[in-house]
Design an enzyme around this catalytic site. Structure first.
Site, PDB file in Angstrom:
ATOM      1  N   ASP A 270     -10.783 -11.144  22.475  1.00 41.28           N
ATOM      2  CA  ASP A 270     -10.515 -11.308  21.039  1.00 41.28           C
ATOM      3  C   ASP A 270     -11.664 -10.639  20.299  1.00 41.28           C
ATOM      4  O   ASP A 270     -12.785 -10.626  20.793  1.00 41.28           O
ATOM      5  CB  ASP A 270     -10.453 -12.791  20.645  1.00 41.28           C
ATOM      6  CG  ASP A 270      -9.633 -13.010  19.367  1.00 41.28           C
ATOM      7  OD1 ASP A 270      -8.594 -13.691  19.435  1.00 41.28           O
ATOM      8  OD2 ASP A 270     -10.024 -12.465  18.308  1.00 41.28           O
TER       9      ASP A 270
ATOM     10  N   GLY B 295      -8.620 -20.320  21.728  1.00 40.90           N
ATOM     11  CA  GLY B 295      -8.681 -20.454  23.180  1.00 40.90           C
ATOM     12  C   GLY B 295      -7.752 -21.441  23.838  1.00 40.90           C
ATOM     13  O   GLY B 295      -7.907 -21.724  25.022  1.00 40.90           O
TER      14      GLY B 295
ATOM     15  N   ASP C 277     -12.207  -5.552  20.369  1.00 39.42           N
ATOM     16  CA  ASP C 277     -10.871  -5.219  19.872  1.00 39.42           C
ATOM     17  C   ASP C 277     -10.044  -4.711  21.057  1.00 39.42           C
ATOM     18  O   ASP C 277     -10.481  -3.799  21.764  1.00 39.42           O
ATOM     19  CB  ASP C 277     -11.014  -4.123  18.801  1.00 39.42           C
ATOM     20  CG  ASP C 277      -9.702  -3.842  18.091  1.00 39.42           C
ATOM     21  OD1 ASP C 277      -8.628  -4.102  18.661  1.00 39.42           O
ATOM     22  OD2 ASP C 277      -9.760  -3.333  16.957  1.00 39.42           O
TER      23      ASP C 277
ATOM     24  N   TRP D 129      -4.576 -21.134  24.782  1.00 38.21           N
ATOM     25  CA  TRP D 129      -3.805 -20.547  25.895  1.00 38.21           C
ATOM     26  C   TRP D 129      -4.728 -20.330  27.098  1.00 38.21           C
ATOM     27  O   TRP D 129      -4.327 -20.533  28.243  1.00 38.21           O
ATOM     28  CB  TRP D 129      -3.153 -19.220  25.471  1.00 38.21           C
ATOM     29  CG  TRP D 129      -1.952 -19.397  24.576  1.00 38.21           C
ATOM     30  CD1 TRP D 129      -1.639 -20.501  23.833  1.00 38.21           C
ATOM     31  CD2 TRP D 129      -0.902 -18.452  24.344  1.00 38.21           C
ATOM     32  NE1 TRP D 129      -0.458 -20.289  23.146  1.00 38.21           N
ATOM     33  CE2 TRP D 129       0.010 -19.046  23.439  1.00 38.21           C
ATOM     34  CE3 TRP D 129      -0.648 -17.159  24.785  1.00 38.21           C
ATOM     35  CZ2 TRP D 129       1.158 -18.391  22.985  1.00 38.21           C
ATOM     36  CZ3 TRP D 129       0.489 -16.498  24.347  1.00 38.21           C
ATOM     37  CH2 TRP D 129       1.384 -17.106  23.462  1.00 38.21           C
TER      38      TRP D 129
ATOM     39  N   ASP E 158      -0.979 -13.293  22.295  1.00 40.91           N
ATOM     40  CA  ASP E 158      -0.645 -14.034  21.061  1.00 40.91           C
ATOM     41  C   ASP E 158      -1.275 -13.297  19.879  1.00 40.91           C
ATOM     42  O   ASP E 158      -1.470 -13.877  18.816  1.00 40.91           O
ATOM     43  CB  ASP E 158      -1.185 -15.472  21.174  1.00 40.91           C
ATOM     44  CG  ASP E 158      -0.544 -16.439  20.179  1.00 40.91           C
ATOM     45  OD1 ASP E 158       0.494 -16.086  19.591  1.00 40.91           O
ATOM     46  OD2 ASP E 158      -1.091 -17.539  19.994  1.00 40.91           O
TER      47      ASP E 158
ATOM     48  N   LYS F 145       3.598 -12.180  21.384  1.00 42.06           N
ATOM     49  CA  LYS F 145       4.062 -12.543  20.045  1.00 42.06           C
ATOM     50  C   LYS F 145       4.727 -11.337  19.396  1.00 42.06           C
ATOM     51  O   LYS F 145       4.261 -10.205  19.530  1.00 42.06           O
ATOM     52  CB  LYS F 145       2.858 -12.966  19.193  1.00 42.06           C
ATOM     53  CG  LYS F 145       3.254 -13.618  17.862  1.00 42.06           C
ATOM     54  CD  LYS F 145       2.141 -13.546  16.846  1.00 42.06           C
ATOM     55  CE  LYS F 145       1.005 -14.495  17.087  1.00 42.06           C
ATOM     56  NZ  LYS F 145       1.336 -15.904  16.854  1.00 42.06           N
TER      57      LYS F 145
HETATM   58  C1  LIG Z   1      -2.679 -16.706  16.820  1.00 44.80           C
HETATM   59  S1  LIG Z   1      -4.306 -16.329  17.307  1.00 44.80           S
HETATM   60  C2  LIG Z   1      -4.313 -16.703  19.019  1.00 44.80           C
HETATM   61  C3  LIG Z   1      -4.325 -18.159  19.357  1.00 44.80           C
HETATM   62  C4  LIG Z   1      -4.530 -18.399  20.835  1.00 44.80           C
HETATM   63  N1  LIG Z   1      -3.345 -18.023  21.608  1.00 44.80           N
HETATM   64  C5  LIG Z   1      -4.838 -19.825  21.161  1.00 44.80           C
HETATM   65  O1  LIG Z   1      -4.054 -20.466  21.846  1.00 44.80           O
HETATM   66  O2  LIG Z   1      -5.898 -20.325  20.753  1.00 44.80           O
HETATM   67  C6  LIG Z   1      -4.277 -14.575  17.303  1.00 44.80           C
HETATM   68  C7  LIG Z   1      -5.598 -13.944  17.695  1.00 44.80           C
HETATM   69  O3  LIG Z   1      -5.374 -12.551  17.912  1.00 44.80           O
HETATM   70  C8  LIG Z   1      -6.602 -11.906  17.645  1.00 44.80           C
HETATM   71  N2  LIG Z   1      -6.403 -10.467  17.524  1.00 44.80           N
HETATM   72  C9  LIG Z   1      -5.619  -9.824  16.631  1.00 44.80           C
HETATM   73  N3  LIG Z   1      -5.715  -8.498  16.807  1.00 44.80           N
HETATM   74  C10 LIG Z   1      -6.559  -8.308  17.860  1.00 44.80           C
HETATM   75  C11 LIG Z   1      -7.064  -7.163  18.504  1.00 44.80           C
HETATM   76  N4  LIG Z   1      -6.706  -5.943  18.115  1.00 44.80           N
HETATM   77  N5  LIG Z   1      -7.921  -7.318  19.524  1.00 44.80           N
HETATM   78  C12 LIG Z   1      -8.293  -8.569  19.918  1.00 44.80           C
HETATM   79  N6  LIG Z   1      -7.849  -9.693  19.332  1.00 44.80           N
HETATM   80  C13 LIG Z   1      -7.002  -9.569  18.311  1.00 44.80           C
HETATM   81  C14 LIG Z   1      -7.076 -12.581  16.371  1.00 44.80           C
HETATM   82  O4  LIG Z   1      -8.445 -12.392  16.169  1.00 44.80           O
HETATM   83  C15 LIG Z   1      -6.685 -14.025  16.630  1.00 44.80           C
HETATM   84  O5  LIG Z   1      -7.764 -14.772  17.103  1.00 44.80           O
END
Ligand SMILES: C[S@@+](CC[C@H](N)C(=O)[O-])C[C@H]1O[C@@H](n2cnc3c(N)ncnc32)[C@H](O)[C@@H]1O
Length: 259
Positions: free
Chosen positions: A104, A81, A120, A83, A144, A184
């Site tokens: 997420d 969280g 998702d 961002w 991200d 990303k």
């Molecule tokens: C690098 S982390 C994000 C960090 C976040 N930007 C922060 O500042 O805390 C990537 C996130 O993308 C989520 N994610 C990946 N694929 C996803 C999807 N299909 N739907 C929702 N979330 C997804 C993962 O569960 C993970 O928590």
């Protein structure tokens, strides 16, 4: 000013710490050592951010000014969280009138001013749920999202690029005119078709690698600035082949990494 945290740290924890050899696998030990010795991790703790990822967004914003003036923000792949923390602050979002919606499939601890969807993003109901929760047009869509790693590099690459692509379509569908999209991506960059789509819909498309993104990581960010607005007849990836013109594509990898 977001400066890379070089040199001393203020958390009181020394850098260069080692984890004792024990039951841990060497790779796990290396990960923990890197984490506890990472100045961005220490700085995130000090400044109250939930993740070091905060500094990637802040560094990108420092150079490209995507946060100021944002009234509504959608944060895709938001856990834990950091961002969303920044997004809530810049939009002056409150629980009574949230201006930030985060999604997420992992659980996020509640965050003031952020409407959280545990879902998702690839679920077909996600776009509508995001927009209903936001209650208006976003002027910034952040992603991200990274697919959970399988250990197979190419598979991981393809899955994360797919998330980036779906996020781009979503952004083009929902953004306010003049809005921005940050996602990303991986080194090697986005697929040409995706770049073409973004270039058709945004004034500027840039690859960025903020200093907070580990140099050894293949992670990069794709920034599309200045959404041109939805026009009748706008092309999409499913349209027939298009000529690619990369003349106004800026690639900042070298310059940003050298900072
Ligand atoms: C690098 S982390 C994000 C960090 C976040 N930007 C922060 O500042 O805390 C990537 C996130 O993308 C989520 N994610 C990946 N694929 C996803 C999807 N299909 N739907 C929702 N979330 C997804 C993962 O569960 C993970 O928590």
């Amino acid at each position: 000013m977001t400066k890379p945290p070089i040199g001393g740290n203020r958390t009181g924890r020394k850098l260069g710490q080692k984890v004792k050899k024990g039951k841990l696998k060497a790779s796990s030990r290396r990960w923990i050592e890197r984490h506890i010795n990472d100045p961005y991790v220490q700085r995130a703790q000090l400044e109250g951010y939930r993740a070091r990822a905060a500094f990637k967004l802040l560094e990108i914003d420092e150079k490209h000014k995507i946060l100021s003036g944002a009234k509504r923000i959608i944060d895709l792949g938001a856990a834990p969280g950091s961002w969303s923390q920044i997004a809530a602050k810049v939009t002056n979002s409150t629980d009574a009138e949230p201006k930030v919606v985060a999604i997420d499939f992992l659980e996020l601890d509640p965050l003031a001013g952020v409407h959280i969807l545990q879902l998702d993003f690839l679920d077909p109901t996600a776009p509508e749920k995001l927009m209903t929760a936001l209650g208006g047009t976003p002027d910034l869509v952040l992603s991200d999202m990274a697919a959970p790693t399988t250990g197979h590099r190419q598979t991981d690459h393809i899955r994360t690029m797919h998330l980036c692509e779906v996020a781009a379509y979503f952004a083009i569908d929902v953004l306010a005119e003049g809005g921005h999209f940050l996602a990303k991506t991986f080194q090697g960059g986005a697929e040409r078709e995706l770049l073409t789509l973004l270039k058709q819909n945004f004034k500027q498309v840039i690859h960025v690698k903020p200093a907070a993104s580990r140099a050894e990581s293949v992670e990069m960010f794709l920034l599309a600035k200045g959404f041109k607005g939805r026009k009748p007849g706008a092309r999409s990836l499913y349209d027939s082949e298009t000529e690619i013109d990369d003349r106004d594509m800026v690639d900042e990898r070298d310059s940003v990494e050298a900072d």
